[in-house]
Design an enzyme around this catalytic site. Structure first.
Site, PDB file in Angstrom:
ATOM      1  N   TYR A  61       0.845  -1.199   0.000  1.00 23.24           N
ATOM      2  CA  TYR A  61       0.000   0.000   0.000  1.00 23.24           C
ATOM      3  C   TYR A  61       0.882   1.251   0.000  1.00 23.24           C
ATOM      4  O   TYR A  61       0.750   2.114   0.893  1.00 23.24           O
ATOM      5  CB  TYR A  61      -0.929   0.035   1.211  1.00 23.24           C
ATOM      6  CG  TYR A  61      -2.036  -0.992   1.219  1.00 23.24           C
ATOM      7  CD1 TYR A  61      -2.369  -1.723   0.082  1.00 23.24           C
ATOM      8  CD2 TYR A  61      -2.774  -1.220   2.375  1.00 23.24           C
ATOM      9  CE1 TYR A  61      -3.396  -2.669   0.105  1.00 23.24           C
ATOM     10  CE2 TYR A  61      -3.802  -2.159   2.410  1.00 23.24           C
ATOM     11  CZ  TYR A  61      -4.100  -2.882   1.271  1.00 23.24           C
ATOM     12  OH  TYR A  61      -5.120  -3.806   1.305  1.00 23.24           O
ATOM     13  N   PHE A 206     -13.856  -2.553   0.694  1.00 28.61           N
ATOM     14  CA  PHE A 206     -14.661  -1.894  -0.357  1.00 28.61           C
ATOM     15  C   PHE A 206     -16.131  -1.778   0.049  1.00 28.61           C
ATOM     16  O   PHE A 206     -17.023  -1.885  -0.781  1.00 28.61           O
ATOM     17  CB  PHE A 206     -14.548  -2.609  -1.707  1.00 28.61           C
ATOM     18  CG  PHE A 206     -13.202  -2.498  -2.373  1.00 28.61           C
ATOM     19  CD1 PHE A 206     -12.230  -1.619  -1.911  1.00 28.61           C
ATOM     20  CD2 PHE A 206     -12.897  -3.271  -3.491  1.00 28.61           C
ATOM     21  CE1 PHE A 206     -10.979  -1.518  -2.531  1.00 28.61           C
ATOM     22  CE2 PHE A 206     -11.664  -3.178  -4.132  1.00 28.61           C
ATOM     23  CZ  PHE A 206     -10.703  -2.307  -3.639  1.00 28.61           C
ATOM     24  N   GLY A 210     -17.163  -0.273  -3.048  1.00 31.72           N
ATOM     25  CA  GLY A 210     -17.856  -1.279  -3.860  1.00 31.72           C
ATOM     26  C   GLY A 210     -19.278  -0.866  -4.177  1.00 31.72           C
ATOM     27  O   GLY A 210     -20.222  -1.603  -3.932  1.00 31.72           O
ATOM     28  N   THR A 212     -22.215   0.035  -6.726  1.00 34.35           N
ATOM     29  CA  THR A 212     -22.597  -0.088  -8.133  1.00 34.35           C
ATOM     30  C   THR A 212     -23.714   0.889  -8.488  1.00 34.35           C
ATOM     31  O   THR A 212     -23.994   1.121  -9.647  1.00 34.35           O
ATOM     32  CB  THR A 212     -23.102  -1.509  -8.435  1.00 34.35           C
ATOM     33  OG1 THR A 212     -24.260  -1.739  -7.621  1.00 34.35           O
ATOM     34  CG2 THR A 212     -22.049  -2.556  -8.134  1.00 34.35           C
TER      35      THR A 212
HETATM   36  N1  LIG Z   1      -7.681  -7.875   1.414  1.00 41.08           N
HETATM   37  C1  LIG Z   1      -7.721  -7.209   0.281  1.00 41.08           C
HETATM   38  O1  LIG Z   1      -7.561  -7.779  -0.810  1.00 41.08           O
HETATM   39  C2  LIG Z   1      -7.984  -5.728   0.297  1.00 41.08           C
HETATM   40  C3  LIG Z   1      -8.214  -5.069  -0.924  1.00 41.08           C
HETATM   41  C4  LIG Z   1      -8.481  -3.716  -0.878  1.00 41.08           C
HETATM   42  C5  LIG Z   1      -8.505  -3.034   0.335  1.00 41.08           C
HETATM   43  N2  LIG Z   1      -8.257  -3.690   1.493  1.00 41.08           N
HETATM   44  C6  LIG Z   1      -8.292  -2.981   2.806  1.00 41.08           C
HETATM   45  O2  LIG Z   1      -9.626  -2.547   3.006  1.00 41.08           O
HETATM   46  C7  LIG Z   1      -9.631  -1.146   3.328  1.00 41.08           C
HETATM   47  C8  LIG Z   1     -10.933  -0.559   2.811  1.00 41.08           C
HETATM   48  O3  LIG Z   1     -10.917  -0.511   1.393  1.00 41.08           O
HETATM   49  P1  LIG Z   1     -10.825   0.884   0.612  1.00 41.08           P
HETATM   50  O4  LIG Z   1     -10.111   1.847   1.461  1.00 41.08           O
HETATM   51  O5  LIG Z   1     -10.310   0.655  -0.731  1.00 41.08           O
HETATM   52  O6  LIG Z   1     -12.356   1.151   0.338  1.00 41.08           O
HETATM   53  P2  LIG Z   1     -13.555   1.834   1.134  1.00 41.08           P
HETATM   54  O7  LIG Z   1     -13.251   2.078   2.537  1.00 41.08           O
HETATM   55  O8  LIG Z   1     -14.729   1.047   0.757  1.00 41.08           O
HETATM   56  O9  LIG Z   1     -13.664   3.216   0.365  1.00 41.08           O
HETATM   57  C9  LIG Z   1     -12.592   4.093   0.221  1.00 41.08           C
HETATM   58  C10 LIG Z   1     -12.976   5.129  -0.829  1.00 41.08           C
HETATM   59  O10 LIG Z   1     -14.111   5.838  -0.403  1.00 41.08           O
HETATM   60  C11 LIG Z   1     -13.755   7.197  -0.100  1.00 41.08           C
HETATM   61  N3  LIG Z   1     -14.332   7.496   1.214  1.00 41.08           N
HETATM   62  C12 LIG Z   1     -13.999   6.960   2.417  1.00 41.08           C
HETATM   63  N4  LIG Z   1     -14.764   7.475   3.388  1.00 41.08           N
HETATM   64  C13 LIG Z   1     -15.606   8.347   2.791  1.00 41.08           C
HETATM   65  C14 LIG Z   1     -16.630   9.200   3.268  1.00 41.08           C
HETATM   66  N5  LIG Z   1     -16.968   9.253   4.570  1.00 41.08           N
HETATM   67  N6  LIG Z   1     -17.286   9.985   2.361  1.00 41.08           N
HETATM   68  C15 LIG Z   1     -16.977   9.948   1.059  1.00 41.08           C
HETATM   69  N7  LIG Z   1     -16.002   9.158   0.546  1.00 41.08           N
HETATM   70  C16 LIG Z   1     -15.330   8.367   1.399  1.00 41.08           C
HETATM   71  C17 LIG Z   1     -12.259   7.251  -0.089  1.00 41.08           C
HETATM   72  O11 LIG Z   1     -11.795   8.475  -0.618  1.00 41.08           O
HETATM   73  P3  LIG Z   1     -11.162   9.623   0.353  1.00 41.08           P
HETATM   74  O12 LIG Z   1      -9.778   9.198   0.639  1.00 41.08           O
HETATM   75  O13 LIG Z   1     -11.276  10.837  -0.491  1.00 41.08           O
HETATM   76  O14 LIG Z   1     -12.028   9.666   1.570  1.00 41.08           O
HETATM   77  C18 LIG Z   1     -11.879   6.131  -1.044  1.00 41.08           C
HETATM   78  O15 LIG Z   1     -11.970   6.563  -2.389  1.00 41.08           O
HETATM   79  C19 LIG Z   1      -8.374  -0.623   2.624  1.00 41.08           C
HETATM   80  O16 LIG Z   1      -7.975   0.638   3.125  1.00 41.08           O
HETATM   81  C20 LIG Z   1      -7.411  -1.744   2.877  1.00 41.08           C
HETATM   82  O17 LIG Z   1      -6.861  -1.605   4.179  1.00 41.08           O
HETATM   83  C21 LIG Z   1      -8.020  -5.041   1.491  1.00 41.08           C
END
Ligand SMILES: NC(=O)c1ccc[n+]([C@@H]2O[C@H](COP(=O)([O-])OP(=O)(O)OC[C@H]3O[C@@H](n4cnc5c(N)ncnc54)[C@H](OP(=O)(O)O)[C@@H]3O)[C@@H](O)[C@H]2O)c1
Length: 278
Positions: A61, A206, A210, A212
């Site tokens: 990351y 996600f 995630g 859609t």
């Molecule tokens: N095991 C795996 O294969 C795997 C894969 C992917 C991710 N992960 C882990 O899972 C965690 C979560 O996934 P993620 O960070 O990709 O996705 P997420 O938490 O579902 O969403 C993050 C996205 O949403 C935005 N966001 C977050 N909070 C928000 C809010 N309150 N209002 C509006 N937009 C918001 C963020 O942009 P901003 O930065 O602009 O807020 C970013 O673009 C990752 O950080 C990582 O640690 C694991």
């Protein structure tokens, strides 16, 4: 909500093995998206100040491990850092998947070195989940790292239910980390219950990203009634799937961090859940 009431503890706790964490945690993948390093450090420190005691990360990351160390080391005693190995990214090989014990060990050592710790609290074996893929051999190697004192607890990621059976036949599994949201991977609804029945935490990624759009109208309606944002409702919905779900929303934005933590206190009604699930 006043800033005194803003706490990651509002959704209660669940366990990762013998480690108890607040169900609202933090994912560090999006720190790379912070406008600058200082903002990323501020997000991490504020998260912990607001009660986050479970941070998800990975060596691939970008600067996440280094930012976590700079912002939070010496680490609070109650902070649980979960990392993942399997996928790797290096200048020589680009993005690749570790297939030998030696490659996994190199990845583990990078985590330890960059975080400045002698062991990791939780490590997920993250697989590609291609048809017929077994995780047994790689998971067995992780148990050897655990037995050597380099890892406290093991988890698995990007897996199907049969992978949990496969791993648990080798060693205890404390968490499953899969892609899951209101609109994606709903086949995991049943898997969450399987995990819950076995005391295994289910950690969706996600949950916000995630999206859609198919549930957008319902999400907006529920958000309006709670004076919340759509993203907060999506997070709250994941936490309502089971008391064993741990949220790890990722952001590089301090305002979004506070909104995400505030989502820990949102109580969705049966009517809200029916509308969202429809
Ligand atoms: N095991 C795996 O294969 C795997 C894969 C992917 C991710 N992960 C882990 O899972 C965690 C979560 O996934 P993620 O960070 O990709 O996705 P997420 O938490 O579902 O969403 C993050 C996205 O949403 C935005 N966001 C977050 N909070 C928000 C809010 N309150 N209002 C509006 N937009 C918001 C963020 O942009 P901003 O930065 O602009 O807020 C970013 O673009 C990752 O950080 C990582 O640690 C694991």
């Amino acid at each position: 909500m006043s800033s005194d009431e803003l706490t990651a503890a509002a959704a209660g706790t669940w366990k990762l093995g013998d480690l108890t964490v607040n169900r609202m945690g933090f994912g560090s993948m999006r720190l790379a998206g912070s406008p600058d390093r200082e903002v990323a450090l501020q997000v991490l420190r504020r998260a912990v100040e607001l009660g986050v005691d479970h941070i998800d990360t990975a060596a691939f990351y970008g600067p996440a491990l280094d930012l976590i160390r700079e912002a939070l080391s010496p680490y609070p005693d109650n902070l649980v850092i979960t990392s993942k190995i399997g996928p790797g990214d290096s200048p020589e090989r680009g993005f690749h998947n570790a297939t030998t014990a030696a490659e996994l060990r190199v990845q583990l050592d990078e985590n330890l070195r960059r975080l400045g710790v002698d062991h990791l609290d939780v490590v997920n074996l993250r697989i590609m989940n291609q048809p017929g893929e077994s995780l047994a051999e790689r998971f067995h190697w992780l148990t050897e790292f655990r037995d050597a004192g380099l890892i406290r607890h093991l988890g698995i990621s990007n897996v199907s239910p049969h992978h949990l059976d496969e791993a648990e036949a080798i060693a205890p599994v404390v968490c499953v980390q899969n892609r899951y949201s209101l609109e994606t991977s709903r086949s995991d609804d049943a898997f969450i219950q399987v995990c819950a029945d076995r005391g295994v935490a289910y950690v969706p990624f996600f949950a916000i990203a995630g999206t859609t759009g198919t549930a957008a109208t319902a999400v907006q309606t529920v958000a309006k009634s709670h004076n919340a944002t759509d993203q907060q409702i999506r997070l709250a919905w994941t936490l309502h799937q089971s008391p064993t779900v741990l949220a790890i929303p990722g952001t590089g934005n301090p305002a979004h961090l506070e909104q995400n933590i505030a989502a820990a206190a949102i109580m969705l009604s049966t009517e809200d859940l029916t509308l969202l699930n429809a």
